[in-house]
Design a protein around this motif. Structure first.
Motif, PDB file in Angstrom:
ATOM      1  N   ASN A   1      67.786  -8.418  56.944  1.00  0.00           N
ATOM      2  CA  ASN A   1      67.702  -7.532  58.108  1.00  0.00           C
ATOM      3  C   ASN A   1      69.077  -7.158  58.649  1.00  0.00           C
ATOM      4  N   ASN A   2      70.117  -7.479  57.888  1.00  0.00           N
ATOM      5  CA  ASN A   2      71.474  -7.202  58.355  1.00  0.00           C
ATOM      6  C   ASN A   2      72.318  -6.540  57.274  1.00  0.00           C
ATOM      7  N   LEU A   3      71.661  -5.893  56.320  1.00  0.00           N
ATOM      8  CA  LEU A   3      72.378  -5.357  55.165  1.00  0.00           C
ATOM      9  C   LEU A   3      72.888  -3.944  55.438  1.00  0.00           C
ATOM     10  N   PRO A   4      73.952  -3.549  54.749  1.00  0.00           N
ATOM     11  CA  PRO A   4      74.431  -2.168  54.855  1.00  0.00           C
ATOM     12  C   PRO A   4      73.375  -1.175  54.395  1.00  0.00           C
ATOM     13  N   THR A   5      73.520   0.059  54.801  1.00  0.00           N
ATOM     14  CA  THR A   5      72.593   1.109  54.389  1.00  0.00           C
ATOM     15  C   THR A   5      72.675   1.313  52.883  1.00  0.00           C
TER      16      THR A   5
END
Length: 362
Positions: free
Chosen positions: A40-44
């Motif tokens: 839930n914290n990954l780059p686009t």
């Protein structure tokens, strides 16, 4: 033809140089990376593709066939592996129409501008066969692969290989010595038709292989069974000689790969080409999981697998083994122990967890 008789020396030559019906892109030594999205914290996706390109990544493996990501990969020189979900296998196996639909939606919508080179049907399907539903999926696997292949072939596409990644838990015995390698009896009835089809289509047998896990297990059962240096692929004086073949091994990865080679041979398939669907080392967690070890393993892996000419393994010297590193990011929503979420090359902000040179051997 699946039953074509070719002399073994000829088959060995062909598998070594990969010249029958396989594009140069498929068998290149460029290293790939698994791009998972269970966080839930990954780059686009756009930033992720930019990062992959900045890292000189040769291939990327997706655990689905995400349209946004495939569009973003369009026009790049990155070869792509996409995945048919496990829960789609039985439906596709039962219906050529569903197979056609899947290929048109996920391949034709993007190919050839997106360099799709592998379709992987399912992931580690033989690892979960304890329920009737799971066993049915496993039994349907080859039929689903065949239907996908039928559609791709009918469209005149010749440079996409179709297979499925399996985990090393398929093995009854492995590693010491590699020549003793064999598949678990309960999956041999599933393995034979899979190997027959992969061999007949000149595709790759994808395996998810983790020296880290084997090394950790060896510390639990026998503190002196496998050294850390051997598991890390560290060059040195340590080696292991297979007493049956006389082949000498200088690292654990080669032993694990060759144990699969010998297991396949025992079922009558000694020329099926290997690919590594996943391999890596965690940078946090249990014993031996730290950034220094992870960085050393990955850089040694890249050096070994990307060098030209290819090193192969003791049982198959000089053979190219397409390889995908696990993984691009730590994925904080994955199940299992904490170590399961600590395999990433990059932090969520895109900075490296440790330094990796993806072109070390080129």
């Amino acid at each position: 033809m699946e039953n074509q008789e070719i002399p073994k020396m000829t088959l060995l030559f062909l598998s070594s140089f990969c010249v029958i019906a396989i594009s140069r892109a498929v068998v290149s030594n460029r290293i790939g990376i698994n791009y998972g999205q269970l966080g839930n914290n990954l780059p686009t996706p756009a930033r992720s593709i930019e990062l992959l390109r900045n890292m000189n990544t040769g291939r990327v493996k997706l655990y689905d066939a995400d349209h946004e990501i495939l569009n973003l990969l369009s026009g790049t020189d990155i070869d792509v592996a996409i995945t048919v979900a496990n829960d789609e296998i039985s439906g596709i196996a039962a219906s050529q129409h569903l197979a056609d639909q899947w290929v048109y939606e996920h391949i034709i919508a993007h190919y050839p501008r997106t360099r799709i080179r592998f379709i992987l049907v399912g992931n580690e399907v033989f690892s979960s066969i304890s329920t009737p539903e799971d066993m049915q999926t496993a039994r349907d696997l080859v039929r689903a692969i065949r239907r996908i292949k039928n559609t791709v072939k009918a469209l005149g596409i010749r440079n996409i290989k179709i297979g499925t990644p399996l985990a090393m838990d398929m093995m009854e015995t492995l590693t010491f010595p590699p020549s003793n390698g064999s598949f678990k009896p309960q999956i041999q009835q599933l393995m034979v038709p899979l190997l027959k089809y992969i061999n007949g289509t000149k595709s790759f047998f994808f395996i998810n292989v983790y020296p880290y896990i084997t090394w950790v297990e060896s510390q639990v059962w026998n503190q002196t069974a496998i050294s850390l240096e051997f598991a890390l692929l560290r060059p040195g004086d340590e080696n292991y000689k297979d007493p049956q073949t006389g082949l000498v091994y200088t690292n654990l990865l080669d032993q694990m790969l060759d144990s699969v080679v010998y297991a396949m041979a025992k079922l009558g398939y000694d020329d099926v080409m290997l690919a590594i669907g996943e391999t890596g080392w965690p940078h946090e967690g249990e014993s031996g999981a730290n950034r220094d070890n992870a960085g050393e393993y990955i850089n040694n892996l890249v050096r070994k697998m990307s060098v030209v000419p290819s090193l192969g393994t003791p049982a198959r010297p000089g053979v190219v083994i397409p390889t995908f590193i696990y993984s691009l990011y730590d994925e904080n929503q994955k199940y299992g122990p904490a170590t399961e979420r600590q395999w990433g090359l990059l932090n969520p902000d895109g900075s490296p967890v440790y330094e990796v040179n993806m072109t070390i051997g080129l």
